[in-house]
Design a protein around this motif. Structure first.
Motif, mmCIF file in Angstrom:
data_model
loop_
_atom_site.group_PDB
_atom_site.id
_atom_site.type_symbol
_atom_site.label_atom_id
_atom_site.label_comp_id
_atom_site.label_asym_id
_atom_site.label_seq_id
_atom_site.Cartn_x
_atom_site.Cartn_y
_atom_site.Cartn_z
ATOM 1 N N GLN A 24 46.014 37.494 38.158
ATOM 2 C CA GLN A 24 46.663 36.763 37.059
ATOM 3 C C GLN A 24 47.697 35.921 37.356
ATOM 4 N N ALA A 50 48.173 28.927 34.858
ATOM 5 C CA ALA A 50 46.777 29.449 34.840
ATOM 6 C C ALA A 50 46.194 28.933 36.291
ATOM 7 N N THR A 92 43.070 29.410 39.188
ATOM 8 C CA THR A 92 41.740 29.659 39.412
ATOM 9 C C THR A 92 41.355 29.240 41.039
ATOM 10 N N THR A 148 43.867 29.494 30.452
ATOM 11 C CA THR A 148 42.708 29.481 31.723
ATOM 12 C C THR A 148 42.487 28.173 32.201
#
Length: 209
Positions: free
Chosen positions: A45, A142, A144, A174
């Motif tokens: 997270q 966010a 990734t 996200t």
């Protein structure tokens, strides 16, 4: 600043029926296998740690380079000259790439820690000067990376390993890794106050033995 676009390597995972089961073809020579390591929920997270394992498939690559990009509202801009390490063997086992930053501060740069299949290690320390200028009230991020293993990454092909998008609306967002290759597809990216991506390229340098 010179803008460069990443090219994604095509993945060749061909299933072959053999005997009682299904087998997978071996990765092509002169490629790299790279796979993400699953992190804890908290680390995932916050993006405080993003880790990959890699190994060479009889590759001639002898170096690893990283580029940092920022998003200007329309395209990704390459902010720095590539940083990297050369002169290591990549076919002698498994190496590791770890992106790590202080988990208590989200607007801080990643340090890039590398260990190599042939032995040895290196750390590239990040510069947080730009990130530290971001407003901190209601600041969210966010994060990734690549979510699936890539078995046939070609030499000199650049792929994103980290994408981070910052907002000050206090909401949870996200982002997908393809926000780097196709920024128009990401609503989170379009509405952010700051975004960065870090890419990797496995390279061959004739001047390095």
């Amino acid at each position: 600043m010179k803008k460069r676009h990443a090219a994604l390597a095509a993945l060749a995972l061909v299933g072959i029926l053999s005997g009682c089961g299904q087998t997978k073809t071996q990765p092509a020579d002169n490629t790299i296998s790279i796979s993400p390591v699953e992190q804890t929920t908290t680390e995932k997270q916050s993006g405080a740690v993003i880790e990959y394992l890699f190994s060479g498939n009889n590759t001639e690559a002898n170096g690893i380079t990283f580029n940092t990009y920022t998003y200007n509202g329309k395209t990704w801009e390459n902010m720095d000259k590539p940083i990297g390490v050369y002169g290591m063997g990549l076919n002698n086992g498994t190496g590791k790439i770890i992106f790590r930053h202080d988990a208590d501060t989200i607007n801080v740069a990643y340090d890039i820690e590398m260990t190599f299949p042939s032995g040895g290690a290196s750390t590239q320390y990040g510069d947080s000067s730009e990130l530290s200028k971001l407003p901190t009230d209601n600041l969210t991020v966010a994060v990734t990376g690549q979510e699936k293993p890539i078995d046939d990454l070609a030499v000199d092909v650049e792929i994103p390993l980290v994408v981070r998008v910052f907002n000050t609306d206090g909401a949870t967002h996200t982002v997908e890794v393809n926000a780097f290759t196709d920024p128009d597809s990401s609503e989170t990216l379009k509405n952010c106050i700051f975004a960065e991506a870090i890419t990797v390229k496995f390279v061959h340098d004739d001047s390095v033995s």
